[in-house]
Design a protein around this motif. Structure first.
Motif, PDB file in Angstrom:
ATOM      1  N   PRO A  70     -10.957  -8.474  -3.828  1.00 40.45           N
ATOM      2  CA  PRO A  70     -10.536  -9.807  -4.273  1.00 40.45           C
ATOM      3  C   PRO A  70     -11.712 -10.710  -4.647  1.00 40.45           C
ATOM      4  O   PRO A  70     -11.597 -11.538  -5.556  1.00 40.45           O
ATOM      5  CB  PRO A  70      -9.764 -10.368  -3.072  1.00 40.45           C
ATOM      6  CG  PRO A  70     -10.122  -9.510  -1.915  1.00 40.45           C
ATOM      7  CD  PRO A  70     -10.462  -8.171  -2.464  1.00 40.45           C
ATOM      8  N   THR A  71     -12.846 -10.539  -3.965  1.00 37.46           N
ATOM      9  CA  THR A  71     -14.026 -11.345  -4.302  1.00 37.46           C
ATOM     10  C   THR A  71     -14.550 -10.979  -5.682  1.00 37.46           C
ATOM     11  O   THR A  71     -14.866 -11.853  -6.501  1.00 37.46           O
ATOM     12  CB  THR A  71     -15.129 -11.154  -3.246  1.00 37.46           C
ATOM     13  OG1 THR A  71     -14.630 -11.562  -1.972  1.00 37.46           O
ATOM     14  CG2 THR A  71     -16.363 -11.967  -3.585  1.00 37.46           C
ATOM     15  N   SER A  73     -12.851  -9.647  -8.094  1.00 38.84           N
ATOM     16  CA  SER A  73     -11.856 -10.090  -9.074  1.00 38.84           C
ATOM     17  C   SER A  73     -12.012 -11.575  -9.383  1.00 38.84           C
ATOM     18  O   SER A  73     -12.037 -11.984 -10.557  1.00 38.84           O
ATOM     19  CB  SER A  73     -10.449  -9.810  -8.543  1.00 38.84           C
ATOM     20  OG  SER A  73      -9.471 -10.271  -9.448  1.00 38.84           O
ATOM     21  N   ASP A  74     -12.131 -12.391  -8.349  1.00 37.48           N
ATOM     22  CA  ASP A  74     -12.269 -13.837  -8.553  1.00 37.48           C
ATOM     23  C   ASP A  74     -13.560 -14.174  -9.299  1.00 37.48           C
ATOM     24  O   ASP A  74     -13.569 -14.991 -10.230  1.00 37.48           O
ATOM     25  CB  ASP A  74     -12.256 -14.568  -7.211  1.00 37.48           C
ATOM     26  CG  ASP A  74     -10.879 -14.575  -6.563  1.00 37.48           C
ATOM     27  OD1 ASP A  74      -9.896 -14.240  -7.258  1.00 37.48           O
ATOM     28  OD2 ASP A  74     -10.794 -14.901  -5.367  1.00 37.48           O
ATOM     29  N   LEU A  78     -14.404 -15.979 -13.019  1.00 38.98           N
ATOM     30  CA  LEU A  78     -15.234 -17.179 -13.139  1.00 38.98           C
ATOM     31  C   LEU A  78     -16.495 -16.913 -13.954  1.00 38.98           C
ATOM     32  O   LEU A  78     -16.913 -17.747 -14.768  1.00 38.98           O
ATOM     33  CB  LEU A  78     -15.605 -17.698 -11.752  1.00 38.98           C
ATOM     34  CG  LEU A  78     -14.455 -18.309 -10.949  1.00 38.98           C
ATOM     35  CD1 LEU A  78     -14.873 -18.540  -9.504  1.00 38.98           C
ATOM     36  CD2 LEU A  78     -13.992 -19.615 -11.583  1.00 38.98           C
ATOM     37  N   PHE A 403      -8.807 -22.716 -16.370  1.00 33.30           N
ATOM     38  CA  PHE A 403      -9.188 -22.988 -14.979  1.00 33.30           C
ATOM     39  C   PHE A 403      -9.598 -24.448 -14.839  1.00 33.30           C
ATOM     40  O   PHE A 403     -10.339 -24.986 -15.664  1.00 33.30           O
ATOM     41  CB  PHE A 403     -10.338 -22.079 -14.545  1.00 33.30           C
ATOM     42  CG  PHE A 403     -10.609 -22.119 -13.069  1.00 33.30           C
ATOM     43  CD1 PHE A 403      -9.930 -21.280 -12.205  1.00 33.30           C
ATOM     44  CD2 PHE A 403     -11.531 -23.014 -12.534  1.00 33.30           C
ATOM     45  CE1 PHE A 403     -10.171 -21.318 -10.839  1.00 33.30           C
ATOM     46  CE2 PHE A 403     -11.778 -23.064 -11.176  1.00 33.30           C
ATOM     47  CZ  PHE A 403     -11.090 -22.212 -10.327  1.00 33.30           C
ATOM     48  N   ASN A 460     -19.801 -20.109  -9.911  1.00 36.88           N
ATOM     49  CA  ASN A 460     -19.417 -19.563  -8.605  1.00 36.88           C
ATOM     50  C   ASN A 460     -19.128 -20.644  -7.573  1.00 36.88           C
ATOM     51  O   ASN A 460     -18.606 -20.352  -6.505  1.00 36.88           O
ATOM     52  CB  ASN A 460     -20.498 -18.608  -8.099  1.00 36.88           C
ATOM     53  CG  ASN A 460     -21.685 -19.331  -7.492  1.00 36.88           C
ATOM     54  OD1 ASN A 460     -21.725 -19.562  -6.292  1.00 36.88           O
ATOM     55  ND2 ASN A 460     -22.661 -19.688  -8.309  1.00 36.88           N
ATOM     56  N   PHE A 463     -15.596 -20.787  -6.532  1.00 37.27           N
ATOM     57  CA  PHE A 463     -15.230 -19.756  -5.557  1.00 37.27           C
ATOM     58  C   PHE A 463     -15.604 -20.205  -4.148  1.00 37.27           C
ATOM     59  O   PHE A 463     -14.800 -20.098  -3.212  1.00 37.27           O
ATOM     60  CB  PHE A 463     -15.930 -18.438  -5.887  1.00 37.27           C
ATOM     61  CG  PHE A 463     -15.673 -17.357  -4.875  1.00 37.27           C
ATOM     62  CD1 PHE A 463     -14.525 -16.583  -4.953  1.00 37.27           C
ATOM     63  CD2 PHE A 463     -16.556 -17.125  -3.828  1.00 37.27           C
ATOM     64  CE1 PHE A 463     -14.270 -15.598  -4.009  1.00 37.27           C
ATOM     65  CE2 PHE A 463     -16.314 -16.152  -2.884  1.00 37.27           C
ATOM     66  CZ  PHE A 463     -15.158 -15.384  -2.973  1.00 37.27           C
ATOM     67  N   SER A 466     -13.277 -22.817  -2.913  1.00 41.19           N
ATOM     68  CA  SER A 466     -11.926 -22.292  -2.670  1.00 41.19           C
ATOM     69  C   SER A 466     -11.840 -21.571  -1.334  1.00 41.19           C
ATOM     70  O   SER A 466     -10.759 -21.457  -0.751  1.00 41.19           O
ATOM     71  CB  SER A 466     -11.513 -21.344  -3.800  1.00 41.19           C
ATOM     72  OG  SER A 466     -12.197 -20.099  -3.710  1.00 41.19           O
ATOM     73  N   LYS A 467     -12.969 -21.073  -0.842  1.00 42.57           N
ATOM     74  CA  LYS A 467     -13.003 -20.392   0.453  1.00 42.57           C
ATOM     75  C   LYS A 467     -13.329 -21.355   1.595  1.00 42.57           C
ATOM     76  O   LYS A 467     -13.483 -20.930   2.741  1.00 42.57           O
ATOM     77  CB  LYS A 467     -14.040 -19.260   0.424  1.00 42.57           C
ATOM     78  CG  LYS A 467     -13.731 -18.177  -0.595  1.00 42.57           C
ATOM     79  CD  LYS A 467     -12.394 -17.513  -0.321  1.00 42.57           C
ATOM     80  CE  LYS A 467     -12.063 -16.450  -1.349  1.00 42.57           C
ATOM     81  NZ  LYS A 467     -10.718 -15.859  -1.128  1.00 42.57           N
TER      82      LYS A 467
END
Length: 663
Positions: A70-71, A73-74, A78, A403, A460, A463, A466-467
């Motif tokens: 998933p990392t 992919s994200d 981006l 985005f 990034n 990302f 988002s975490k």
């Protein structure tokens, strides 16, 4: 006064051993180094076996995590959002820029009108062959473009020739000589000048295009480079260190170099129409003053006149000879401002961008100005304005594929270091974060040391936020952007002050209630890698894990095994090779103190931090039984060269970090 200086220096030297949290105990480390040093620089088979082994272990650890896919992919999405960079304009109005939209690395494009269809000049197969564009120069007429190209990050630039119609061929190709700094003879488009560098010697050269001939004109020991050419004369800067340089005039026909100044700081120099030189220098600055734009008449060497004192840092300027106007990019606390002045210092009407960062500016003889600009929320794009006009027009844009970056928020803060000095930093706070000490956090230290973290667009960052990461970017002493005094405040013994600044950034997150040691990761690349290597061995109780990319662990080793021509310069900043100071400042010799997991990376073709340095650090830590993971990219240099490597490296860093701060 002299007695006072001697006493102060003596007290400082006596204090040095007590500034570190741990004493060096290097006998065991020296023993381990005797195992690796016989092969770490020269035995290719052992080096590759070491890389294969460590890469396999690190890859298995990271990519077996449920976080990996998933990392990737994200971040792939981006990092697929492109950028426009290094925009320029010729005298016909044709606009050039770099963009990566069609491939793994940046390609050169042009368009003949704002928001027109971009036409690609450089080929896509360069990426497959390992070539990446490191820069380019446009002849003012627009008849041709010279493109500098490195291979797999080695920074040994080849030079390629592109015609206006798009045909191209190599002019100068070598993996042992770098061809850089192209400057043009405006009266003779068949000739341009450049300098060559073979890691030992710099030479000023002349290239005749019709004859495909390179002629060496001048050389001398040390570091020097031409910055402009006009009617048989070259402006040249001789560099003794990052904070000591000299302005020279080179007469091509007479093969004579004349000193125009004493030693000061000089950044760039351009000729005016009447043969004077406009330069950005500290020669008229005193104490804590910023550098100023000055004009120097070669007929009266060592005399200079201030034409513009912005009382802040100048990042860049483009001087157009025919208009006699300099377009100046200013740096105010990391944010960009614009100014235009003529050779008499008179201000010209200038548009101001919104809050963000300008990276690169170019102008032509018609008074058209091109720049690249980004904000924390918008990708880098190209903009245009005409001298004397306050209107800034966007001329090239980038899609974000829907985005929304509008929720990215960055604040400029200051925190106090151990001695009370206020240290600037940028901090990104995710929406809804509370000061309850539970937020995961990353403190990322920039390279340089004379670099600066700035609030430009970082794909990034979305990302990280988002975490739930708080993301802090300190600008410790030694950073650029705050004037020469601040930039030189980490030289020699003062480096301990800068390292204290770095540690206090972590304390800030804890003291303010944003995070706690079990939730904090420290990251750094290049000199930032050195910084986190140091912190990892001095205050490991303050964070959970470390990411050190292409970082220095022993200053002497890096100085001696990278670029020999720069050794005298580096010794003035870091300390003489083989002396106690560099030994005391080497994280390698405190390796036994490391008690947190660390990810270390290297670049096989790195010309700045030799990969043998991070290899040695990783090897020593491993032999000491520390939790260390090492990865070395065999087709990269001082960082990633292509998009796939960027995605891999960022994903690896984030997954490694999340494994320890999000348990």
């Amino acid at each position: 006064m002299m007695i006072s200086r001697i006493i102060t220096t003596a007290l400082l030297l006596l204090a040095i051993p007590f500034l570190t949290a741990f004493a060096q105990n290097s006998a065991k480390i020296e023993k381990v180094l005797k195992e690796i040093d016989p092969w770490v620089l020269t035995d290719t088979s052992k080096i590759l076996a070491f890389i294969d082994s460590t890469n396999a272990v690190t890859t298995e650890k990271i990519q077996s995590s449920e976080l990996w896919q998933p990392t990737v992919s994200d971040l792939s999405f981006l990092l697929g959002i492109d950028y426009v960079s290094d925009s320029k304009i010729d005298n016909t109005g044709r606009i050039y820029f770099l963009m990566r939209i069609t491939g793994e690395s940046a390609a050169l494009f042009y368009m003949d009108k704002p928001m027109g269809w971009p036409v690609q000049l450089s080929p896509n197969n360069w990426t497959e062959e390992g070539y990446t564009i490191s820069g380019y120069s446009v002849h003012p007429s627009g008849d041709y473009v010279l493109v500098s190209v490195g291979k797999h990050g080695d920074e040994m630039n080849d030079l390629w020739y592109f015609t206006r119609s798009g045909s191209f061929h190599p002019l100068l190709v070598s993996r042992t000589v770098s061809y850089s700094g192209s400057i043009f003879d405006e009266d003779n488009p068949d000739v341009f000048y450049l300098y060559t560098y073979d890691k030992k010697t710099i030479q000023i050269c002349k290239y005749t295009i019709s004859e495909l001939r390179l002629d060496t004109l001048y050389t001398e020991p040390g570091v020097f480079f031409p910055t402009d050419y006009y009617k048989g004369q070259m402006a040249v800067i001789r560099r003794f260190s990052a904070f000591e340089s000299q302005l020279l005039l080179y007469d091509v026909a007479a093969n004579k170099m004349t000193e125009l100044s004493d030693t000061s700081i000089y950044y760039s120099a351009s000729f005016t129409n009447d043969g004077q030189i406009v330069t950005y220098t500290s020669v008229e600055s005193t104490g804590d003053e910023y550098m100023k734009m000055c004009i120097i008449d070669p007929a009266n060497p060592k005399e200079s006149k201030v034409i513009y004192d912005p009382k802040m840092e100048i990042d860049d300027f483009a001087f157009e000879r025919k208009t006699g106007i300099a377009v100046v990019v200013l740096n105010k606390d990391g944010y960009s401002e614009l100014a235009c002045v003529d050779v008499n210092g008179s201000a010209i009407a200038t548009p101001q961008p919104e809050i963000g960062v300008i990276s690169g500016v170019s102008s032509n003889e018609k008074g058209e100005v091109i720049l690249t600009f980004s904000t924390p929320k918008t990708p880098p794009a190209a903009y245009k304005f005409d001298l004397g006009d306050n209107k800034l027009e966007q001329i090239a844009s980038i899609s974000t594929f829907g985005f929304d970056f509008s929720n990215i928020k960055v604040d400029l803060i200051k925190y106090k270091s151990k001695d009370g000095t206020e240290i600037p930093a940028f901090i990104y706070i995710p929406s809804g974060a509370k000061k309850d000490g539970t937020n995961p956090a990353i403190v990322n230290y920039h390279g340089g040391p004379a670099g600066q973290s700035r609030p430009h667009f970082q794909r990034n960052m979305a990302f990280a936020l988002s975490k739930g990461f708080i993301y802090m970017l300190p600008n410790v002493r030694g950073s650029s952007g705050y004037g020469p005094s601040y930039e030189q405040a980490d030289n020699l013994e003062k480096r301990f002050d800068a390292l204290n600044d770095a540690e206090r950034a972590i304390d800030y997150l804890i003291d303010e209630g944003w995070s706690n040691p079990d939730k904090i990761a420290i990251w750094g690349a290049s000199y930032g890698g050195y910084t986190v290597n140091w912190l990892a061995t001095q205050c490991p109780e303050k964070f959970a894990c470390i990411v050190s990319e292409v970082g220095v662990s022993e200053p002497d080793h890096t100085i001696l095994n990278s670029n020999p021509i720069f050794i005298p310069s580096w010794e003035k900043e870091y300390g003489p090779v083989g002396k106690d100071l560099n030994r005391k400042l080497a994280p390698l010799y405190y390796a036994e103190n490391l008690s947190r997991p660390i990810l270390i990376t290297g670049g096989f073709n790195d010309p700045r931090v030799p990969p043998s340095d991070p290899r040695r650090f990783a090897y020593v830590l491993s032999r000491l039984g520390k939790a260390v993971w090492y990865f070395e990219e065999t087709e990269a240099g001082h960082g990633a060269s292509v998009k796939a490597q960027v995605i891999h490296d960022l994903a690896t860093n984030y997954v490694f970090t999340m494994m320890y701060v999000m348990k």
